[in-house]
Structures are given as structure tokens and as C-alpha cells.
Design a protein around this motif. Structure first.
Motif, mmCIF file in Angstrom:
data_model
loop_
_atom_site.group_PDB
_atom_site.id
_atom_site.type_symbol
_atom_site.label_atom_id
_atom_site.label_comp_id
_atom_site.label_asym_id
_atom_site.label_seq_id
_atom_site.Cartn_x
_atom_site.Cartn_y
_atom_site.Cartn_z
ATOM 1 N N SER A 1 -44.245 13.312 7.344
ATOM 2 C CA SER A 1 -44.572 11.983 6.828
ATOM 3 C C SER A 1 -45.134 11.136 7.968
ATOM 4 N N GLY A 2 -45.500 9.911 7.675
ATOM 5 C CA GLY A 2 -46.088 9.029 8.686
ATOM 6 C C GLY A 2 -45.243 8.928 9.958
ATOM 7 N N THR A 3 -43.941 8.920 9.785
ATOM 8 C CA THR A 3 -43.054 8.794 10.949
ATOM 9 C C THR A 3 -43.223 9.978 11.903
ATOM 10 N N TYR B 1 -40.695 -1.487 11.094
ATOM 11 C CA TYR B 1 -41.435 -0.375 11.706
ATOM 12 C C TYR B 1 -41.561 -0.543 13.216
ATOM 13 N N ARG C 1 -38.387 0.791 14.286
ATOM 14 C CA ARG C 1 -38.400 2.255 14.271
ATOM 15 C C ARG C 1 -39.015 2.794 15.572
ATOM 16 N N VAL D 1 -47.012 -2.116 15.878
ATOM 17 C CA VAL D 1 -47.403 -1.802 14.509
ATOM 18 C C VAL D 1 -48.604 -2.681 14.164
ATOM 19 N N HIS E 1 -50.076 -3.157 10.909
ATOM 20 C CA HIS E 1 -49.734 -3.918 9.709
ATOM 21 C C HIS E 1 -48.261 -3.666 9.441
ATOM 22 N N THR F 1 -45.358 -3.310 7.467
ATOM 23 C CA THR F 1 -45.175 -3.099 6.029
ATOM 24 C C THR F 1 -43.921 -3.801 5.491
ATOM 25 N N ASP G 1 -49.087 2.032 15.510
ATOM 26 C CA ASP G 1 -48.681 2.589 14.222
ATOM 27 C C ASP G 1 -49.587 1.905 13.208
ATOM 28 N N VAL H 1 -50.028 3.216 10.197
ATOM 29 C CA VAL H 1 -49.732 4.021 9.004
ATOM 30 C C VAL H 1 -50.129 3.280 7.732
ATOM 31 N N SER H 2 -49.841 1.987 7.682
ATOM 32 C CA SER H 2 -50.135 1.292 6.430
ATOM 33 C C SER H 2 -51.427 0.476 6.469
ATOM 34 N N LYS I 1 -51.238 6.908 2.202
ATOM 35 C CA LYS I 1 -51.276 5.462 1.936
ATOM 36 C C LYS I 1 -52.706 5.066 1.562
#
Ligand SMILES: *Cc1c(COP(=O)(O)O)cnc(C)c1O
Length: 606
Positions: free
Chosen positions: A306-308, A331, A334, A379, A381, A383, A408, A410-411, A434
């Protein structure tokens, strides 16, 4: 992967004159669509973005298609006295260099699978064939036991073995295309491309792939009758797929996907160690890189997970000294947790989740710790809140203070335009499911090659998620280091075709129009957002829960879920919020329907 095609359409097609009147024969219609248009649309749908049509006879008909389709017409002025090999040769200078090309006849009616079989075949140069047909006018093929071409002829008796016939859809490598052009100069001008291929096959392997596909050539009135009464209904039957119920996913990924992306996962069983799968991986890597950088300077590393997984691989593999983490949501937190897990030294700047970053404070912190720092991690964006962080401003600081920036994304990636070089981003982590609108299971890191190269020397902190090792394997073998999510990768290929067709800017515009509908709707329902509108990334909105006494998130979720809308709980500890994302294959009318349903729910619990 093939991205360019030539359709040979210069010939006169005199045997069909009665049926297509004033237009060239490939304008003959099946259910009101000219077969040339069906062919162009199919090519576009499989990701061919450079279509050349070799024209001559009645070229103005083809020219007129330029208004509607991204095609280029190349004229063979001597079409009346030359064969299709000469038309092929005039297209040479308009092809993109060093890329293979799909070579098609213009008078074919065929199923999409015929294109996929040819594109996905493991051979650099191949002709598509099928078991012997009896339409009339077949080109028979004689091949070796290794399935390479020996000879072709319309007369079966000329050949020793004729168990397959030519379809008219072929894949030619860049090198072989050049050879074909040279051959055209040696052969007499009336020769066709089939003659060129037979000559080529004397010195180079031209593979014959044989598939049981539905198709026909339309050369005569009999063919036309056969095509419309037998072949077309069969193609339609094959290409009609069961409808898959569409849910409106308002959670921030996995996002709602198109049916074409869903069905792209249905492929023949394949071992991902085969060459043709390697080609798909390479092409996906280049397509991803091209969304935010150039393939000469940047590269994409694919990682199952996954993205993580991508964020984890990035942070664990690239930080040489101390990282500065800018954290303003779950995030960002994270990122801190990942660094802590690997015992990587880091300093963190906590910024208010609902407020824009204070660049001055960040700069002061950089100056304070400058002696130890090597990277900034943040990050793009967030999320959790929908807050968009200004990576370009942090990128400027990175340039000034000679730091490397890891984001990051991801989103945000796939919707919010990113230019890694201009924004000084060295590493970017994201995922297929996404804004790219693919399936879950594949993540990736896009890296500045120079910055990535440096990480080779760092001691590995983990085994599975070691970024350099994944990169090294992809570069050296064209394969993934471990078993990849095979079907997810086919879906990603299709999702990238669709993203390229829509364009990142247009996709963001579509998402923004959904967000605007959402904002208007929330306003009409008196619901407030956590973050001020002006700081929104416009991809996800965190909404304060209504204060009605009967309100309950689970209850609201259930009510909406039953009506096809999936909403998402909040993630910030103290505030009572829920979240609505507007990414994926959604349009503002979907959001308007959601607002209606939400309005109904709120009026019921009043
Ligand atoms: C979705 C998301 C991730 C990754 O989450 P997974 O559950 O691992 O896919 C990471 N960062 C951000 C900003 C995200 O939105």
C-alpha cells in the motif's frame, strides 16, 4: 510497450467501389461507424497516442478526421502506382525514433483482443495470424517450427505449410522498421508490406503469433455482408462485459475506478518473470516518471504494497544523517513513527493541522540544526485535514540549505501537478489506488537518479523495503525484485492510459468541480469545514459533525452506504469530524446526489 501506430490507407480499394460510393473503403460503416474510426478509437483506448495514417487515394477523407482525432496523415503521392510498402516507408520520418510501431491495414474489422495479443506478445517483431479462414482473399503464412515467418502468399499452393492466415495487425521493432524501409528501396515499387516482411524474415526473426480472434478484412461486397451479419455481432458479444455495480467511494482511496480499469485485471495467466511483463513494468515506470519529471534524470521504483510501503521504503532507505520532519496531521505523524522504528535520527516541527505552515519557523529550525541535517520529510497533501502543504516553498529552502526533500505525495500525485525538478523534490512516494484511479496493492517511489545513486552506499536498514535493491533489480532484470501484484499492474497500465488521456490538470479540474459542488452543498446544509476553504487541497474535506442530538456517525454511514455512498470517519483526535473525499472516477453530479442523500438523512434525524 507500443505507443505508436501506422494505418496503411493509401490504396484504392476498387473492388468495393459500389458500396462506399465516394469515400475510401475504410469509411465503410458498420452500425453507422466507419471501420477506420472504430480502429482509431480502439488504438487510442489501448494507449496508442501517436497514430499515423498513410494516405493517398481520397486523402481528404482522412484529413477530415484530424478535427476529431489526434492523428497525422502522411501522404504517399505515388499511391496509384506503388504498393503499401512504399506507403509504410513515407511514414518513417514522422515516427518517434527508437520506438516500436504497430502496423495495421485500414480495411479491418477486429476485436480489441487482437490488438492486445499483438501489443502484449513477447516478440519485438511479429505478425498476428489466426487459423485458416475461408472469407476469400486470405494471405496464407508458412512458418518454421519456432513460429518464425518463412513466406506469405495468397496462393495456398505456393507454400509448404499453411495452417494460419495473416490478420493485418503487426508489431515492428524500431530497428526492423528501418530495415523494412531499406528493403522498400530494393524491391519494385508495387510491392506490399507483406513482401517487405517476407524479405526481412530472411535475415531477422519475424514471429508469427497465432490467436483465435474474431476479425475480417472488408475488400468485396461479399466481405462486407459477412462482416456486418456474422463478424460484427460476434465482436459485440465478445466485447459486452457484465456491468459491475459502481459505488461512489467518498473515502480517500482506494478510489472509484472505471470499468475499463476493473476489467484490465482480467488477463491470461502469466508469469511475471516473462519478457513481455518486463516491458509492461518498464513502460509503467516511464509513464509514472513522466507525470512529474523526465526519464533521463528521474526514475520510478515499483514496490508491492500500500502507499505506506512506499513511504516506508523511501524514509528507511535514503536518509543519510538527520531528517527534519514537518508534521501537521496523521500522515506526518506516520513519517515520524517510521523514522523512529528504524532508529533514524530526526527532528520534528509540529505545525497546527488546520493552519498553513509557517515557513519562517521552518527556516529558523533548519538553520539551528543545519550541521546535522541531510533531508526534509513532509506530506504534500495531508489527507487527515485536506490541507495542502507548499512543497515548492520547502523545496526552495532545500535548495538554499543543500538539503534533500522527500515527500509523501500519496494523496496528491496524479491530480495536483508536481514538477520534481522545479520544486527540488528528490524523492516522492505514492500509490496506484488514489488519484491515478488504479487498484490497491502497488506503491512507488519516484526519485532523482543522482540522489538515488547515493543511497546505494548506505547500509540497508531493512530487507523487503530496501529502495535501492528494488531499483537495482528493475534496472538490471526489468523484473520486480519479488512477486509483484500482477493483475494490479495491468489495471495500473490501463489507469495510466486513462490518466494520460484526461491529463493531470484536467483531472484536478474535474476533482475541483466535485469539491465546489460539495462546498455549495455543505453550505446549504449548514455544515462547516475544519480547515478554511482557502487552504484546501480540494481533494478531501474534513467536516465538523452536525450537533443534532440524534446524530451518530455509524448510523449516517450506514444510511449513505445503503444508497451507494461510502463516507469516511475523521482522524483527528479531538475534533468531531468526518471526511468526504472527491477523488476517483467521480463527477459533480455524483456529489450532488450525495448531498441529496445527506440532506435526507439529516432531515430524518431532526
Ligand atoms: C493514503 C495515504 C497514505 C498511505 O496509506 P495506505 O493505507 O498505506 O495506502 C500515506 N500518506 C497519505 C498522505 C495518504 O493519504
Amino acid at each position: 510497450m507500443i505507443k505508436q501506430a501506422i494505418i496503411l490507407a493509401a490504396g484504392m480499394g476498387s473492388r468495393l467501389a459500389a458500396l462506399h460510393d465516394k469515400a475510401p473503403k475504410s469509411f465503410i460503416t458498420i452500425e453507422e461507424t466507419p471501420i477506420i474510426i472504430r480502429s482509431i478509437e480502439l488504438l487510442l483506448s489501448v494507449g496508442i497516442d501517436h497514430i499515423l495514417i498513410g494516405v493517398g487515394h481520397k486523402k481528404e477523407f482522412f484529413e477530415s478526421l484530424k478535427n476529431k482525432y489526434p492523428i497525422t496523415c502522411i501522404e504517399n503521392p505515388a499511391y496509384a502506382s506503388t504498393g503499401s510498402l512504399a506507403t509504410l516507408a513515407v511514414c518513417q520520418n514522422s515516427l518517434r525514433k527508437n520506438e516500436p510501431v504497430l502496423l495495421l491495414e485500414s480495411d479491418l474489422l477486429y476485436e480489441k483482443q487482437a490488438l492486445m495479443n499483438t501489443i502484449d506478445s513477447p516478440y519485438e517483431t511479429c505478425v498476428l495470424s489466426c487459423p485458416v479462414t475461408t472469407f476469400g482473399d486470405e494471405v496464407y503464412i508458412q512458418r518454421t517450427y519456432k513460429n518464425t515467418l518463412i513466406n506469405m502468399s495468397k496462393k495456398q499452393e505456393d507454400l509448404e505449410e499453411t495452417s494460419s492466415v495473416l490478420v493485418g495487425i503487426n508489431k515492428i521493432s524500431a530497428n526492423h522498421f528501418e530495415k523494412l524501409c531499406n528493403i522498400s528501396k530494393q524491391l519494385t515499387p508495387e510491392k506490399h508490406y507483406e513482401d517487405g516482411l517476407v524479405t526481412l524474415a530472411q535475415s531477422e526473426p519475424v514471429h508469427v503469433i497465432k490467436r483465435d480472434i474474431t476479425w475480417c478484412e472488408i475488400d468485396t461486397p461479399e466481405h462486407y455482408h459477412f462482416a456486418s451479419s456474422i463478424i460484427w455481432p460476434e465482436i459485440k458479444k465478445k466485447e459486452t462485459v457484465p456491468n459491475i455495480p459502481r459505488n461512489i467511494l467518498l473515502n480517500p482511496g482506494p478510489a472509484t475506478t472505471t470499468d475499463t480499469v476493473k476489467y484490465a485485471q482480467v488477463v491470461p495467466d502469466i508469469c511475471p518473470r516473462e519478457a513481455e511483463f518486463g516491458d509492461i513494468l518498464t513502460s509503467i515506470r516511464n509513464d509514472l516518471t513522466n507525470l512529474c519529471a523526465h526519464t533521463e534524470t528521474h526514475t520510478t521504483v515499483l514496490i508491492g504494497g500500500s502507499g505506506t510501503a512506499a513511504v516506508d521504503a523511501m524514509l528507511s532507505s535514503v536518509i543519510s544523517r538527520t531528517a527534519l520532519v514537518i508534521s501537521n496531521g496523521a500522515y506526518g505523524k506516520r513519517m515520524e513513527e517510521i523514522l523512529k522504528t528504524y532508529n533514524i535520527p530526526y527532528i520534528v516541527i509540529h505545525s497546527e493541522p488546520t493552519e498553513p505552515l509557517n515557513i519562517k519557523i521552518i527556516e529558523a529550525e533548519i538553520i539551528k540544526h543545519h550541521a546535522d541535517l541531510s533531508h526534509i520529510c513532509m506530506v504534500h497533501h495531508e489527507t487527515t485535514t485536506g490541507l495542502l502543504n507548499p512543497i515548492e516553498k520547502i523545496g526552495e529552502l532545500c535548495q538554499t540549505y543543500k538539503l534533500s526533500l522527500c515527500i509523501d505525495a500519496v494523496s496528491s500525485f496524479g491530480a495536483i501537478p508536481i514538477d520534481m525538478a522545479a520544486m527540488n523534490v528528490d524523492f516522492l512516494a505514492s500509490t496506484a489506488n488514489k488519484n491515478i484511479q488504479g487498484m490497491a496493492g502497488l506503491a512507488f517511489v519516484i526519485a532523482n537518479k543522482k540522489a538515488l545513486q547515493v543511497t546505494k552506499e548506505l547500509p540497508a536498514k531493512n530487507y523487503y523495503l530496501h529502495l535501492w535493491s528494488h531499483y537495482d533489480s528493475l534496472e538490471k532484470t526489468k523484473q520486480t525484485r519479488f512477486t509483484p501484484p500482477v493483475q494490479t499492474i495491468y489495471a495500473l497500465r490501463q489507469a495510466l492510459i486513462e490518466l494520460k488521456q484526461e491529463g493531470v490538470e484536467n483531472r484536478y479540474r474535474r476533482y475541483i468541480s466535485c469539491w465546489e459542488t460539495l462546498m455549495t452543498g455543505l453550505n446549504s446544509l449548514n455544515l462547516k469545514t475544519l480547515v478554511e476553504k482557502e487552504h484546501h487541497g480540494k481533494l478531501i474535506t474534513t467536516i465538523l459533525e452536525p450537533t443534532l442530538p440524534n446524530y451518530n456517525f455509524q448510523d449516517m454511514h450506514g444510511y449513505l452506504y445503503d444508497r451507494g455512498f461510502t463516507i469516511y470517519p475523521g482522524k483527528l483526535g479531538n475534533n468531531h469530524t468526518f471526511r468526504i473525499s472527491n477523488i476517483g472516477e467521480l463527477h459533480s453530479k455524483d456529489i450532488a446526489l450525495f448531498i441529496d442523500a445527506l440532506k435526507n438523512y439529516l432531515s430524518i434525524i431532526q
